[in-house]
Design a protein around this motif. Structure first.
Motif, PDB file in Angstrom:
ATOM      1  N   ARG A 165      19.123  -8.914  20.704  1.00 20.21           N
ATOM      2  CA  ARG A 165      20.331  -9.801  20.743  1.00 20.21           C
ATOM      3  C   ARG A 165      19.529 -10.266  19.076  1.00 20.21           C
ATOM      4  N   GLU A 166      18.173 -11.037  18.479  1.00 19.15           N
ATOM      5  CA  GLU A 166      17.676 -11.097  17.394  1.00 19.15           C
ATOM      6  C   GLU A 166      17.620 -10.654  15.975  1.00 19.15           C
ATOM      7  N   MET A 167      17.639  -8.960  16.438  1.00 16.96           N
ATOM      8  CA  MET A 167      17.678  -7.778  16.315  1.00 16.96           C
ATOM      9  C   MET A 167      19.206  -7.509  15.068  1.00 16.96           C
ATOM     10  N   ALA A 168      20.469  -8.082  16.269  1.00 15.11           N
ATOM     11  CA  ALA A 168      21.534  -7.779  15.799  1.00 15.11           C
ATOM     12  C   ALA A 168      22.488  -9.268  14.763  1.00 15.11           C
ATOM     13  N   LYS A 169      21.185  -9.593  15.018  1.00 18.80           N
ATOM     14  CA  LYS A 169      21.790 -11.085  14.217  1.00 18.80           C
ATOM     15  C   LYS A 169      22.471 -11.168  12.543  1.00 18.80           C
ATOM     16  N   SER A 170      21.115 -10.118  12.130  1.00 18.92           N
ATOM     17  CA  SER A 170      21.061  -9.426  10.734  1.00 18.92           C
ATOM     18  C   SER A 170      22.207  -8.917  10.816  1.00 18.92           C
ATOM     19  N   PHE A 171      22.711  -7.640  11.312  1.00 19.78           N
ATOM     20  CA  PHE A 171      23.775  -6.727  11.239  1.00 19.78           C
ATOM     21  C   PHE A 171      24.395  -6.717  11.735  1.00 19.78           C
ATOM     22  N   PRO A 172      25.435  -7.929  12.060  1.00 20.16           N
ATOM     23  CA  PRO A 172      26.206  -7.658  13.363  1.00 20.16           C
ATOM     24  C   PRO A 172      27.200  -7.291  13.432  1.00 20.16           C
ATOM     25  N   GLN A 173      27.450  -6.061  12.950  1.00 20.31           N
ATOM     26  CA  GLN A 173      28.586  -4.683  13.158  1.00 20.31           C
ATOM     27  C   GLN A 173      27.601  -3.469  13.876  1.00 20.31           C
ATOM     28  N   PHE A 174      26.574  -3.522  13.597  1.00 16.22           N
ATOM     29  CA  PHE A 174      26.619  -1.938  13.912  1.00 16.22           C
ATOM     30  C   PHE A 174      24.644  -2.578  14.751  1.00 16.22           C
ATOM     31  N   LEU A 175      23.969  -1.700  15.995  1.00 16.65           N
ATOM     32  CA  LEU A 175      22.658  -1.947  15.919  1.00 16.65           C
ATOM     33  C   LEU A 175      22.371  -0.426  16.013  1.00 16.65           C
ATOM     34  N   GLU A 176      21.019  -0.700  15.011  1.00 21.30           N
ATOM     35  CA  GLU A 176      20.374   1.080  15.176  1.00 21.30           C
ATOM     36  C   GLU A 176      18.970   0.672  16.024  1.00 21.30           C
ATOM     37  N   CYS A 177      19.034   1.802  16.759  1.00 22.46           N
ATOM     38  CA  CYS A 177      18.263   2.070  17.430  1.00 22.46           C
ATOM     39  C   CYS A 177      16.497   1.739  16.457  1.00 22.46           C
ATOM     40  N   PRO A 178      15.313   0.807  16.955  1.00 21.88           N
ATOM     41  CA  PRO A 178      13.912   0.820  15.909  1.00 21.88           C
ATOM     42  C   PRO A 178      13.676   2.164  16.130  1.00 21.88           C
ATOM     43  N   ASN A 179      13.377   2.191  18.255  1.00 22.18           N
ATOM     44  CA  ASN A 179      12.505   3.923  17.640  1.00 22.18           C
ATOM     45  C   ASN A 179      13.244   4.772  17.397  1.00 22.18           C
ATOM     46  N   CYS A 180      14.640   5.323  17.161  1.00 23.36           N
ATOM     47  CA  CYS A 180      14.814   6.419  16.955  1.00 23.36           C
ATOM     48  C   CYS A 180      16.034   6.621  16.046  1.00 23.36           C
ATOM     49  N   LYS A 181      15.929   4.988  14.954  1.00 23.89           N
ATOM     50  CA  LYS A 181      16.823   4.855  14.178  1.00 23.89           C
ATOM     51  C   LYS A 181      19.059   5.319  14.658  1.00 23.89           C
ATOM     52  N   THR A 182      18.541   6.431  15.754  1.00 16.50           N
ATOM     53  CA  THR A 182      20.083   6.131  16.444  1.00 16.50           C
ATOM     54  C   THR A 182      21.353   4.630  16.280  1.00 16.50           C
ATOM     55  N   LEU A 183      22.260   5.127  15.817  1.00 19.00           N
ATOM     56  CA  LEU A 183      23.713   4.198  15.179  1.00 19.00           C
ATOM     57  C   LEU A 183      24.623   3.839  15.960  1.00 19.00           C
TER      58      LEU A 183
END
Ligand code: NAD
Ligand code: ZN
Ligand code: ZN
Length: 238
Positions: free
Chosen positions: A76-94
Motif C-alpha cells: 500500500r505504501e508503494m502504491a501511494k506514490s504511483f497509484p495507477q499501477f503496481l510494479e513488483c519490486p522483485n521482478c518488475k512485473t507490471l
C-alpha cells in the motif's frame, strides 16, 4: 461514503490475501512475512482498517501475475506514490497500466517514400512529436516551476514494414499513456527541468550509426523490448 483510495483499488484488483505466510523476507521493508510490516507500529497492526475500502493493513498479499509476496501495508505504501499501477519490486512485473508524466503535446505520423538504410524498399514512417514549454504539475519533480521543451518538434524514423508498423502502433499507445517523454535533467545539455526522452529510444537521424540513426538491425526489437518494460505490448492494447 468516501470514494475508495486509489492504492486500495490497486490492492483489491491486483493482489490476493496469503493465509499462511512463509518465513521469507518482504523485500520492501526487509522484515519477515511472519512478522508485521516495518511500516506499521507494533500493536497497531490488527486495528488498522482502511476507512474507504475496509481492507486491513496487517497481513500478507501476493501479486496476482507474478505471485511474489509482501506485507499488505508495504504494497500500500508503494502504491501511494504511483497509484495507477503496481510494479513488483522483485521482478518488475507490471500490474495495471503504467502512466507517465509526459507534458501535453501532439504526436503525428506520416509516410515517406524513401527507405531507411538497412530497410530498403519499404518506405518510412516519420513521427513528429511536438511539446511546448509550460509549468510543472503535481506529477513532475518541481511543481509550479517551468519545464523547458528544447529541440521540438522532434522527428523520428521507423521503417514502414510489419515490425515497424507494430512499433509505431505501440508508440502511439505509449504516447497516450504519457510515457515517451518525461521532465527532468537532460543528460545531453546538463540543464534541469527539461522535457527529455524517457527510456524508449528513437531514431532521430536518417543515417549515422554512431549517433541515433540507421542502419541498426537490432533497433526494432530493442524498441519493442523498451516498450514492454513500460508495460506497452500488443496484448495490452484495447
Ligand atoms: P537526454 O540527453 O537526457 O537523454 C535521454 C535519452 O535520450 C538517452 O537515452 C539518450 O541516448 C537519448 N538521446 C539523446 N539525444 C538523442 C537524440 N538526438 N536522438 C535520439 N535520442 C537521443 O535527452 P534529451 O534532453 O531529450 O535529448 C538530448 C538533446 O537532443 C536535446 O538537447 C534535444 O534538443 C536534442 N534532440 C533534438 C531532436 C530533433 O529532432 N531536433 C531530436 C532529439 C533530440
Ligand atoms: Zn514488508
Ligand atoms: Zn514479482
Amino acid at each position: 461514503r468516501a470514494p475508495i483510495a486509489a492504492e486500495d483499488k490497486l490492492l483489491l484488483q491486483y493482489t490476493s490475501v496469503v493465509e499462511a505466510p512463509p518465513d521469507d523476507m518482504c523485500s520492501i521493508c526487509m522484515w519477515s512475512l511472519t512478522e508485521i510490516s516495518g511500516y506499521l507500529e507494533e500493536g497497531e497492526a490488527a486495528t488498522r482498517i482502511s476507512q474507504t475500502s475496509g481492507i486491513q493493513s496487517d497481513g500478507v498479499v501476493s501479486l496476482n501475475l507474478c505471485k511474489h509476496q509482501f506485507h499488505l501495508a508495504c504494497v500500500r505504501e508503494m502504491a501511494k506514490s504511483f497509484p495507477q499501477f503496481l510494479e513488483c519490486p522483485n521482478c518488475k512485473t507490471l500490474h495495471g497500466e503504467k502512466l507517465g508524466n509526459q507534458p501535453l503535446g501532439h504526436m503525428n505520423v506520416t509516410t515517406v517514400r524513401n527507405s531507411l538504410p538497412g530497410h530498403l524498399d519499404c518506405g518510412t514512417l516519420q513521427i513528429t512529436y511536438n511539446i511546448s514549454s509550460g509549468i510543472q504539475g503535481p506529477e513532475h519533480p518541481h511543481p509550479g516551476r517551468p519545464y523547458h521543451a528544447i529541440g521540438f518538434p522532434r522527428t523520428a524514423y521507423v521503417p514502414n514494414n510489419e515490425k515497424g508498423k507494430k512499433v509505431v502502433r505501440l508508440l502511439r499507445e505509449a504516447w497516450r499513456r504519457r510515457l515517451i517523454f518525461t521532465v527532468g535533467p537532460s543528460v545531453t545539455t546538463g540543464l534541469d527541468n527539461c522535457v527529455t526522452w524517457n527510456e524508449i529510444h528513437h531514431k532521430t537521424e536518417w543515417t549515422n550509426t554512431a549517433g541515433h540513426g540507421y542502419p541498426d538491425p537490432g533497433y526494432l526489437d530493442n524498441a519493442l523490448k523498451e516498450l514492454a518494460l513500460h508495460g506497452v505490448t500488443e496484448s495490452t492494447l484495447v
